[in-house]
Design an enzyme around this catalytic site. Structure first.
Site, PDB file in Angstrom:
ATOM      1  N   GLU A 151       0.832  -1.208   0.000  1.00 36.66           N
ATOM      2  CA  GLU A 151       0.000   0.000   0.000  1.00 36.66           C
ATOM      3  C   GLU A 151       0.863   1.253   0.000  1.00 36.66           C
ATOM      4  O   GLU A 151       0.630   2.178  -0.784  1.00 36.66           O
ATOM      5  CB  GLU A 151      -0.934   0.004   1.209  1.00 36.66           C
TER       6      GLU A 151
ATOM      7  N   GLN B 143       8.776  36.221 -10.834  1.00 39.66           N
ATOM      8  CA  GLN B 143       9.666  35.189 -10.292  1.00 39.66           C
ATOM      9  C   GLN B 143       9.049  34.479  -9.089  1.00 39.66           C
ATOM     10  O   GLN B 143       9.227  33.265  -8.921  1.00 39.66           O
ATOM     11  CB  GLN B 143      11.005  35.815  -9.902  1.00 39.66           C
TER      12      GLN B 143
ATOM     13  N   ARG C 241      -3.393  33.753 -16.958  1.00 36.81           N
ATOM     14  CA  ARG C 241      -3.871  34.861 -16.121  1.00 36.81           C
ATOM     15  C   ARG C 241      -2.882  36.020 -16.185  1.00 36.81           C
ATOM     16  O   ARG C 241      -1.662  35.839 -16.098  1.00 36.81           O
ATOM     17  CB  ARG C 241      -4.049  34.398 -14.682  1.00 36.81           C
TER      18      ARG C 241
END
Length: 378
Positions: free
Chosen positions: A241, A278, A267
């Site tokens: 798992e 940056q 955007r």
């Protein structure tokens, strides 16, 4: 060292992506048990519910790395991370121990588990036994032809829709870790009560509940391994798992990163794309760095499993790296999307909620760090 995927692995990943797009096209995250079972039925035909199970029972017989690669593709293609988690938990923490340790009677469940017709829930956690699994209080008392189970499990993934529970109980209180035994318990047996679905912060598509055993008589054929080997069986299932399930979160992060790149290059603020700032571009770069680092650790842990070397440290490092990366990247994604990432419905908010529990389930981050420290010689 060869970092290239084989043509077969590439084809399998593409097939998983196509199957999810086709079979779950109309699926939306739901907490309705009937709709959850329908989603399982729809995706089961792709083979995802039987990836690493024996071919003789309808599985694909894949190793750990190939299983992880398929689950990574599943996690990237499916927005319902709860559904992905539930199927992976069914496969790795339940079907794997039944397939590897079950006698003929228990292995009769495998065909249904591989096909997705039989859904499994892992019933280990108790109120006083989470990380400390040695403190479980559920008992299995020997009786003619089987065992009588009594006790309550506090958090069982898939429980509301499960047909069988892989559970652990004390058969010899004086033997400690060696006094725990494992069972595959069909839900149809008398003496099993499943509680109402638990409200959760995330992973909504994986329903969870409490499960109580009251004088539940489990026939001998459903004992997994020898009596007293439950602790070792649980550790084996957790290796699978922790090694494979978290690949689904690599897929989530891959998809999330692509969304962030698209958003920041589209955007505009202050007359320029926000990707040109940056502070934004470095945040995205760190997201990619975390993802790629975690991916390499997970692939290595799975490769070691396939080589027959269950490396506790490698698995613990991979689990920790993926879970912490998933949470950090999701927080960054919310910041990059701003108010639209905070508002419910855009998907970014849901990714964060689905990633937060990664540092808790399958062994908390603190437990993983203890394992790493111990194996380092501390």
């Amino acid at each position: 060292m060869d970092f290239e995927l084989s043509p077969t692995q590439i084809e399998r990943r593409a097939a998983v992506t196509a199957a999810v797009a086709k079979r779950l096209a109309a699926h939306r995250t739901t907490t309705d048990p009937e709709l959850v079972r329908l989603a399982w039925k729809n995706i089961a035909g792709s083979g995802l519910t039987g990836l690493c199970l024996p071919e003789e029972y309808g599985g694909s017989g894949l190793g750990a790395l190939d299983t992880a690669l398929a689950l990574e593709a599943f996690g990237a293609a499916c927005s319902d991370t709860g559904l992905v988690f539930g199927i992976a938990a069914h496969l790795l923490s339940c079907a794997v121990p039944v397939g590897e340790f079950g006698a003929e009677g228990a292995r009769e469940l495998l065909a249904g588990m591989a096909s997705g017709d039989v859904i499994a829930g892992n019933a280990m956690t108790e109120d006083e036994a989470g990380s400390d699994v040695g403190r479980i209080r559920t008992t299995a008392t020997r009786t003619e032809g089987g065992y009588v189970l009594d006790g309550e499990k506090s958090f069982v993934s898939n429980a509301p829709v499960a047909d069988v529970f892989v559970t652990y109980a004390v058969t010899d209180p004086a033997a400690g870790f060696l006094g725990i035994s494992a069972f595959a318990v069909p839900r149809a047996l008398d003496g099993i009560t499943v509680g109402e679905p638990l409200p959760k912060m995330g992973l909504d598509g994986c329903l969870a509940a409490r499960v109580r055993f009251d004088g539940c008589v489990v026939p001998d054929r459903y004992l997994l391994g020898a009596e007293g080997s439950g602790g070792a069986i649980f550790q084996h299932s957790m290796a699978w798992e922790r090694g494979c399930l978290f690949a689904a979160y690599l897929g989530l992060m891959e998809h999330q990163l692509a969304e962030c790149v698209r958003h920041t290059t589209e955007r505009r603020q202050f007359g320029r794309k926000i990707a040109g700032f940056q502070a934004v571009s470095h945040r995205v770069a760190r997201m990619r760095l975390r993802l790629e680092s975690a991916r390499l650790l997970l692939y290595r842990a799975c490769w070691l499993l396939d080589a027959g070397r269950t490396d506790v440290t490698a698995i613990a490092m991979a689990k920790t790296a993926v879970s912490e990366a998933a949470v950090a990247n999701s927080l960054d994604a919310v910041q990059l999307f701003g108010s639209s990432g905070y508002v419910a419905g855009a998907g970014i908010d849901q990714q964060l909620r689905d990633c937060l529990p990664t540092t808790i389930f399958s062994g908390t981050t603190e437990i993983q760090l203890e394992l790493i420290a111990r194996e380092t010689g501390l």
